[in-house]
Design a protein around this motif. Sequence first.
Motif, PDB file in Angstrom:
ATOM      1  N   MET A 217      37.148  48.112  38.040  1.00  0.00           N
ATOM      2  CA  MET A 217      36.053  46.410  38.341  1.00  0.00           C
ATOM      3  C   MET A 217      37.061  46.428  39.791  1.00  0.00           C
ATOM      4  O   MET A 217      38.454  46.729  39.742  1.00  0.00           O
ATOM      5  N   SER A 218      36.415  45.943  40.509  1.00  0.00           N
ATOM      6  CA  SER A 218      36.913  45.844  41.655  1.00  0.00           C
ATOM      7  C   SER A 218      36.366  43.763  41.619  1.00  0.00           C
ATOM      8  O   SER A 218      34.876  43.762  42.343  1.00  0.00           O
ATOM      9  N   PHE A 219      37.011  43.327  42.852  1.00  0.00           N
ATOM     10  CA  PHE A 219      36.571  41.771  43.793  1.00  0.00           C
ATOM     11  C   PHE A 219      36.558  41.600  44.915  1.00  0.00           C
ATOM     12  O   PHE A 219      37.267  42.658  45.880  1.00  0.00           O
ATOM     13  N   ASP A 220      35.256  41.082  45.330  1.00  0.00           N
ATOM     14  CA  ASP A 220      35.043  40.850  46.751  1.00  0.00           C
ATOM     15  C   ASP A 220      34.624  39.981  46.737  1.00  0.00           C
ATOM     16  O   ASP A 220      33.906  39.205  46.157  1.00  0.00           O
ATOM     17  N   LYS A 221      34.938  39.128  47.992  1.00  0.00           N
ATOM     18  CA  LYS A 221      34.354  37.795  48.027  1.00  0.00           C
ATOM     19  C   LYS A 221      32.990  37.480  47.978  1.00  0.00           C
ATOM     20  O   LYS A 221      32.665  36.944  48.190  1.00  0.00           O
ATOM     21  N   GLU A 222      32.711  38.426  48.786  1.00  0.00           N
ATOM     22  CA  GLU A 222      30.965  38.678  49.038  1.00  0.00           C
ATOM     23  C   GLU A 222      29.913  38.370  47.699  1.00  0.00           C
ATOM     24  O   GLU A 222      29.047  37.959  47.457  1.00  0.00           O
ATOM     25  N   ASP A 223      30.796  39.420  46.833  1.00  0.00           N
ATOM     26  CA  ASP A 223      29.580  39.538  45.155  1.00  0.00           C
ATOM     27  C   ASP A 223      30.310  38.232  44.128  1.00  0.00           C
ATOM     28  O   ASP A 223      31.347  37.899  43.719  1.00  0.00           O
ATOM     29  N   TYR A 224      29.563  37.284  43.979  1.00  0.00           N
ATOM     30  CA  TYR A 224      29.114  36.456  42.777  1.00  0.00           C
ATOM     31  C   TYR A 224      29.358  37.366  41.735  1.00  0.00           C
ATOM     32  O   TYR A 224      30.010  36.406  40.544  1.00  0.00           O
ATOM     33  N   PHE A 225      28.807  38.620  41.588  1.00  0.00           N
ATOM     34  CA  PHE A 225      28.297  38.966  39.890  1.00  0.00           C
ATOM     35  C   PHE A 225      30.072  39.233  39.404  1.00  0.00           C
ATOM     36  O   PHE A 225      30.792  38.965  38.475  1.00  0.00           O
ATOM     37  N   SER A 226      31.213  39.902  40.368  1.00  0.00           N
ATOM     38  CA  SER A 226      32.144  40.252  40.355  1.00  0.00           C
ATOM     39  C   SER A 226      33.388  38.592  40.947  1.00  0.00           C
ATOM     40  O   SER A 226      34.616  39.200  39.468  1.00  0.00           O
ATOM     41  N   GLN A 227      32.741  38.076  40.727  1.00  0.00           N
ATOM     42  CA  GLN A 227      33.373  36.788  40.455  1.00  0.00           C
ATOM     43  C   GLN A 227      33.137  35.586  39.329  1.00  0.00           C
ATOM     44  O   GLN A 227      34.414  35.698  38.785  1.00  0.00           O
ATOM     45  N   PHE A 228      32.338  36.242  38.883  1.00  0.00           N
ATOM     46  CA  PHE A 228      31.981  35.703  37.786  1.00  0.00           C
ATOM     47  C   PHE A 228      32.734  36.860  36.533  1.00  0.00           C
ATOM     48  O   PHE A 228      33.481  36.161  35.326  1.00  0.00           O
ATOM     49  N   LEU A 229      32.727  38.180  36.763  1.00  0.00           N
ATOM     50  CA  LEU A 229      33.458  38.477  35.928  1.00  0.00           C
ATOM     51  C   LEU A 229      35.250  38.311  35.902  1.00  0.00           C
ATOM     52  O   LEU A 229      35.877  38.179  34.770  1.00  0.00           O
ATOM     53  N   LEU A 230      35.566  38.192  37.531  1.00  0.00           N
ATOM     54  CA  LEU A 230      36.644  37.894  37.336  1.00  0.00           C
ATOM     55  C   LEU A 230      37.151  36.734  35.968  1.00  0.00           C
ATOM     56  O   LEU A 230      37.799  36.142  35.031  1.00  0.00           O
ATOM     57  N   THR A 231      36.191  35.625  36.433  1.00  0.00           N
ATOM     58  CA  THR A 231      36.811  34.552  35.347  1.00  0.00           C
ATOM     59  C   THR A 231      36.371  35.027  33.819  1.00  0.00           C
ATOM     60  O   THR A 231      37.406  34.891  32.786  1.00  0.00           O
ATOM     61  N   LEU A 232      35.574  35.693  33.561  1.00  0.00           N
ATOM     62  CA  LEU A 232      35.564  35.548  32.540  1.00  0.00           C
ATOM     63  C   LEU A 232      36.604  36.781  31.570  1.00  0.00           C
ATOM     64  O   LEU A 232      37.216  36.424  30.592  1.00  0.00           O
ATOM     65  N   PHE A 233      36.891  37.447  32.218  1.00  0.00           N
ATOM     66  CA  PHE A 233      38.089  38.519  31.773  1.00  0.00           C
ATOM     67  C   PHE A 233      39.191  37.963  32.570  1.00  0.00           C
ATOM     68  O   PHE A 233      40.163  38.167  31.383  1.00  0.00           O
ATOM     69  N   SER A 234      39.447  37.394  32.696  1.00  0.00           N
ATOM     70  CA  SER A 234      40.408  36.496  32.977  1.00  0.00           C
ATOM     71  C   SER A 234      40.935  35.182  31.434  1.00  0.00           C
ATOM     72  O   SER A 234      42.124  35.269  30.984  1.00  0.00           O
ATOM     73  N   GLY A 235      39.783  34.854  31.365  1.00  0.00           N
ATOM     74  CA  GLY A 235      39.894  34.251  30.299  1.00  0.00           C
ATOM     75  C   GLY A 235      40.121  34.744  28.963  1.00  0.00           C
ATOM     76  O   GLY A 235      40.797  33.955  27.893  1.00  0.00           O
ATOM     77  N   LEU A 236      39.276  36.253  28.111  1.00  0.00           N
ATOM     78  CA  LEU A 236      39.861  37.147  27.400  1.00  0.00           C
ATOM     79  C   LEU A 236      41.141  37.855  27.498  1.00  0.00           C
ATOM     80  O   LEU A 236      41.622  37.711  26.531  1.00  0.00           O
ATOM     81  N   SER A 237      41.820  37.306  29.249  1.00  0.00           N
ATOM     82  CA  SER A 237      43.479  37.920  28.982  1.00  0.00           C
ATOM     83  C   SER A 237      44.324  37.318  28.186  1.00  0.00           C
ATOM     84  O   SER A 237      45.280  37.580  27.386  1.00  0.00           O
ATOM     85  N   GLU A 238      43.617  36.266  28.903  1.00  0.00           N
ATOM     86  CA  GLU A 238      44.597  34.779  28.482  1.00  0.00           C
ATOM     87  C   GLU A 238      44.814  34.485  27.044  1.00  0.00           C
ATOM     88  O   GLU A 238      45.668  34.325  25.783  1.00  0.00           O
ATOM     89  N   MET A 239      43.584  34.889  26.128  1.00  0.00           N
ATOM     90  CA  MET A 239      43.078  34.442  24.656  1.00  0.00           C
ATOM     91  C   MET A 239      43.975  35.664  23.909  1.00  0.00           C
ATOM     92  O   MET A 239      44.833  35.378  22.692  1.00  0.00           O
ATOM     93  N   GLU A 240      44.183  36.717  24.757  1.00  0.00           N
ATOM     94  CA  GLU A 240      44.521  38.362  23.818  1.00  0.00           C
ATOM     95  C   GLU A 240      45.973  37.827  23.852  1.00  0.00           C
ATOM     96  O   GLU A 240      46.995  38.097  22.861  1.00  0.00           O
ATOM     97  N   ARG A 241      47.004  37.566  25.082  1.00  0.00           N
ATOM     98  CA  ARG A 241      48.293  37.194  25.101  1.00  0.00           C
ATOM     99  C   ARG A 241      48.555  36.208  24.139  1.00  0.00           C
ATOM    100  O   ARG A 241      49.397  36.050  23.642  1.00  0.00           O
ATOM    101  N   ASN A 242      47.676  35.230  23.753  1.00  0.00           N
ATOM    102  CA  ASN A 242      47.915  33.692  23.057  1.00  0.00           C
ATOM    103  C   ASN A 242      48.014  34.229  21.810  1.00  0.00           C
ATOM    104  O   ASN A 242      48.599  33.953  20.443  1.00  0.00           O
ATOM    105  N   ILE A 243      47.058  35.428  21.545  1.00  0.00           N
ATOM    106  CA  ILE A 243      46.650  35.479  19.753  1.00  0.00           C
ATOM    107  C   ILE A 243      48.278  36.460  19.331  1.00  0.00           C
ATOM    108  O   ILE A 243      48.677  36.174  18.566  1.00  0.00           O
ATOM    109  N   THR A 244      48.192  37.335  20.315  1.00  0.00           N
ATOM    110  CA  THR A 244      49.818  38.333  20.786  1.00  0.00           C
ATOM    111  C   THR A 244      51.000  37.248  20.118  1.00  0.00           C
ATOM    112  O   THR A 244      50.861  38.039  19.143  1.00  0.00           O
ATOM    113  N   LYS A 245      51.068  35.894  20.868  1.00  0.00           N
ATOM    114  CA  LYS A 245      52.268  35.791  20.506  1.00  0.00           C
ATOM    115  C   LYS A 245      52.091  35.108  19.342  1.00  0.00           C
ATOM    116  O   LYS A 245      53.104  34.973  18.581  1.00  0.00           O
TER     117      LYS A 245
END
Length: 182
Positions: free
Chosen positions: A65-93
Motif C-alpha cells: 500500500m502507499s499513502f497520499d495526502k489526497e487519498d481519503y481511503f488510504s488515510q482510513f487504511l493507515l488508521t486501521l492498519f496502525s491500530g492492528l499493528s499496535e494490537m499485534e505488538r501488545n498481544i506479542t508482549k
Amino acid sequence: MDVIPGVSKGSDRPKWSKLNSILKSGDEVVSYRLDRFGRSAVDVISNIKDLMKRDIKVSILSPKMSFDKEDYFSQFLLTLFSGLSEMERNITKERQKAGIAARREAKKKHPELLLSRRPLSYAVRKNCYGLYLSGLSVFEIRQQVKKNHDLPKKPGRQTVYDIINEFKLTEKQKEDVLNNLH
C-alpha cells in the motif's frame, strides 16, 4: 529504520531522526512494514501524516500500500492498519510475559529445568561458568565457548544462563536435582 525496543518518541530514535532530516518534498519512503514508522498507532499515524504534509510519499511493502495526502481511503487504511499493528505488538508482549512467567514457575516446581536444555559436556559447561566468573558478558561467553570447543554453533543465551544457574546450586541441591532425573 530503527530497532530500538519498547515505545519511544522519534527524538529517541536516531536513525529515524536522521532519515527525517534528509527527506525533502517529492521523496518516497519505502518500508517493509507499517509498524516501522512508530511504536504505537498514534506514533505511526503522526509520523506518516507529517511526511505526507511535507509532500513525501510513503509506501509499504507488506501489505502492499502507499499513502497520499489526497487519498481519503488510504488515510482510513493507515488508521486501521496502525491500530492492528499496535494490537499485534501488545498481544506479542503479553504472550512473551506469560511464557517467561510460566518458565519461572516451572523451574520452581521442577528444579531439573535449571540444568541446561542443550546436552553439553561437563567441560563445556564448566568453561561457560569459568568465563562467567571472569566477568565476560553472556554474548562473549557464547562466542568464546563456540571457539574453545569447536562447536557447530554458539550455545543459546538461555542455555548459558541455565548453565550459570546450574553451577550456582550447592552440591546438595545438585545431588537432589540429578537424583530426580533418574
